[in-house]
Design an enzyme around this catalytic site. Sequence first.
Site, PDB file in Angstrom:
ATOM      1  N   LYS A   9      31.512  41.136  44.792  1.00  0.00           N
ATOM      2  CA  LYS A   9      32.630  42.069  44.928  1.00  0.00           C
ATOM      3  C   LYS A   9      32.143  43.384  45.555  1.00  0.00           C
ATOM      4  O   LYS A   9      30.941  43.623  45.638  1.00  0.00           O
ATOM      5  CB  LYS A   9      33.268  42.275  43.548  1.00  0.00           C
ATOM      6  CG  LYS A   9      33.881  40.977  42.970  1.00  0.00           C
ATOM      7  CD  LYS A   9      34.455  41.173  41.568  1.00  0.00           C
ATOM      8  CE  LYS A   9      35.067  39.887  41.030  1.00  0.00           C
ATOM      9  NZ  LYS A   9      35.604  40.056  39.647  1.00  0.00           N
ATOM     10  N   TYR A  49      43.814  35.642  43.677  1.00  0.00           N
ATOM     11  CA  TYR A  49      44.016  35.886  42.244  1.00  0.00           C
ATOM     12  C   TYR A  49      45.467  35.640  41.812  1.00  0.00           C
ATOM     13  O   TYR A  49      45.939  36.249  40.851  1.00  0.00           O
ATOM     14  CB  TYR A  49      43.603  37.318  41.892  1.00  0.00           C
ATOM     15  CG  TYR A  49      42.104  37.524  41.736  1.00  0.00           C
ATOM     16  CD1 TYR A  49      41.359  36.789  40.815  1.00  0.00           C
ATOM     17  CD2 TYR A  49      41.428  38.488  42.488  1.00  0.00           C
ATOM     18  CE1 TYR A  49      39.988  36.988  40.655  1.00  0.00           C
ATOM     19  CE2 TYR A  49      40.055  38.692  42.337  1.00  0.00           C
ATOM     20  CZ  TYR A  49      39.344  37.942  41.418  1.00  0.00           C
ATOM     21  OH  TYR A  49      37.992  38.142  41.255  1.00  0.00           O
ATOM     22  N   ASN A 112      33.009  44.285  37.770  1.00  0.00           N
ATOM     23  CA  ASN A 112      32.051  43.294  37.241  1.00  0.00           C
ATOM     24  C   ASN A 112      31.296  42.507  38.314  1.00  0.00           C
ATOM     25  O   ASN A 112      30.749  41.449  38.041  1.00  0.00           O
ATOM     26  CB  ASN A 112      32.730  42.392  36.210  1.00  0.00           C
ATOM     27  CG  ASN A 112      33.891  41.604  36.763  1.00  0.00           C
ATOM     28  OD1 ASN A 112      34.173  41.661  37.953  1.00  0.00           O
ATOM     29  ND2 ASN A 112      34.551  40.850  35.903  1.00  0.00           N
ATOM     30  N   HIS A 115      32.450  37.247  41.487  1.00  0.00           N
ATOM     31  CA  HIS A 115      33.459  36.247  41.142  1.00  0.00           C
ATOM     32  C   HIS A 115      32.839  34.855  41.195  1.00  0.00           C
ATOM     33  O   HIS A 115      32.017  34.580  42.063  1.00  0.00           O
ATOM     34  CB  HIS A 115      34.625  36.267  42.145  1.00  0.00           C
ATOM     35  CG  HIS A 115      35.455  35.014  42.116  1.00  0.00           C
ATOM     36  ND1 HIS A 115      36.419  34.804  41.161  1.00  0.00           N
ATOM     37  CD2 HIS A 115      35.416  33.884  42.870  1.00  0.00           C
ATOM     38  CE1 HIS A 115      36.963  33.593  41.362  1.00  0.00           C
ATOM     39  NE2 HIS A 115      36.360  33.019  42.385  1.00  0.00           N
ATOM     40  N   GLU A 126      39.526  27.752  46.705  1.00  0.00           N
ATOM     41  CA  GLU A 126      39.058  29.084  47.108  1.00  0.00           C
ATOM     42  C   GLU A 126      38.167  29.005  48.352  1.00  0.00           C
ATOM     43  O   GLU A 126      38.247  29.874  49.228  1.00  0.00           O
ATOM     44  CB  GLU A 126      38.330  29.743  45.936  1.00  0.00           C
ATOM     45  CG  GLU A 126      39.296  30.085  44.804  1.00  0.00           C
ATOM     46  CD  GLU A 126      38.603  30.450  43.490  1.00  0.00           C
ATOM     47  OE1 GLU A 126      37.351  30.450  43.445  1.00  0.00           O
ATOM     48  OE2 GLU A 126      39.319  30.739  42.510  1.00  0.00           O
TER      49      GLU A 126
HETATM   50  P1  ATP Z   1      36.539  36.233  38.349  1.00  0.00           P
HETATM   51  O1  ATP Z   1      37.776  35.365  38.541  1.00  0.00           O
HETATM   52  O2  ATP Z   1      36.577  37.486  39.178  1.00  0.00           O
HETATM   53  O3  ATP Z   1      35.293  35.426  38.521  1.00  0.00           O
HETATM   54  P2  ATP Z   1      36.757  35.887  35.518  1.00  0.00           P
HETATM   55  O4  ATP Z   1      37.095  34.483  35.857  1.00  0.00           O
HETATM   56  O5  ATP Z   1      35.601  36.149  34.619  1.00  0.00           O
HETATM   57  O6  ATP Z   1      36.498  36.736  36.843  1.00  0.00           O
HETATM   58  P3  ATP Z   1      39.576  36.432  35.269  1.00  0.00           P
HETATM   59  O7  ATP Z   1      40.329  36.321  34.015  1.00  0.00           O
HETATM   60  O8  ATP Z   1      39.744  35.375  36.306  1.00  0.00           O
HETATM   61  O9  ATP Z   1      38.023  36.628  34.905  1.00  0.00           O
HETATM   62  O10 ATP Z   1      39.917  37.861  35.893  1.00  0.00           O
HETATM   63  C1  ATP Z   1      39.663  38.119  37.254  1.00  0.00           C
HETATM   64  C2  ATP Z   1      39.133  39.534  37.403  1.00  0.00           C
HETATM   65  O11 ATP Z   1      40.159  40.441  37.036  1.00  0.00           O
HETATM   66  C3  ATP Z   1      37.957  39.881  36.488  1.00  0.00           C
HETATM   67  O12 ATP Z   1      36.717  39.468  36.994  1.00  0.00           O
HETATM   68  C4  ATP Z   1      38.078  41.385  36.442  1.00  0.00           C
HETATM   69  O13 ATP Z   1      37.530  41.983  37.633  1.00  0.00           O
HETATM   70  C5  ATP Z   1      39.579  41.589  36.436  1.00  0.00           C
HETATM   71  N1  ATP Z   1      40.078  41.707  35.062  1.00  0.00           N
HETATM   72  C6  ATP Z   1      40.262  40.705  34.171  1.00  0.00           C
HETATM   73  N2  ATP Z   1      40.720  41.154  32.998  1.00  0.00           N
HETATM   74  C7  ATP Z   1      40.849  42.494  33.155  1.00  0.00           C
HETATM   75  C8  ATP Z   1      41.272  43.559  32.313  1.00  0.00           C
HETATM   76  N3  ATP Z   1      41.669  43.340  31.066  1.00  0.00           N
HETATM   77  N4  ATP Z   1      41.245  44.814  32.829  1.00  0.00           N
HETATM   78  C9  ATP Z   1      40.851  45.055  34.096  1.00  0.00           C
HETATM   79  N5  ATP Z   1      40.437  44.105  34.944  1.00  0.00           N
HETATM   80  C10 ATP Z   1      40.431  42.847  34.482  1.00  0.00           C
HETATM   81 MG    MG Z   2      38.571  33.978  37.269  1.00  0.00          MG
END
Ligand code: ATP
Ligand code: MG
Length: 137
Positions: A9, A49, A112, A115, A126
Amino acid sequence: VDESYIMVKPDGVQRGFVGEIISRFERKGFKLKGLKLFQCSKELAEEHYKELKAKPFFPKLVDYITSGPVVCMAWEGVGVVASARKLIGSTDPLQAEPGTIRGDLAVQTGRNIIHGSDSPENGKREIALWFNDGELV
Ligand code: ATP
Ligand code: MG
């Protein structure tokens, strides 16, 4: 054989973790099939997303992903989707185990750094979304 879409990211690129992240996947033994530095559009971030569209943080998430260039990667290997999720660690970096990418390198859920696809189906979806056929070997 599974395929996972892995993306550094914008904060991970800005903080200089591209090499470190590629190394971790190489050391694990996965095969790199595609790699590019890319500035993504709002539309592409929203499509990527789309399962999170109803979440209150969705607009901020789209702003975050489009805030600078990302590094897009396609990785192949037996069990790569689940293994990549383990290498990456929990969504909230404060909950991620030390030794994982997020556990070692990040502190905020909204920053974070990486992805990883959450299922083999999404891995294929994706990779097709982020890469043209000619960009994959
Ligand atoms: P990613 O899909 O990015 O690999 P993930 O699968 O661990 O992450 P997801 O639930 O898919 O988590 O959420 C996608 C992204 O949205 C997270 O990586 C984070 O950057 C953001 N995100 C998720 N939950 C929150 C939250 N509560 N507050 C802010 N940002 C969030
Ligand atoms: Mg995810």
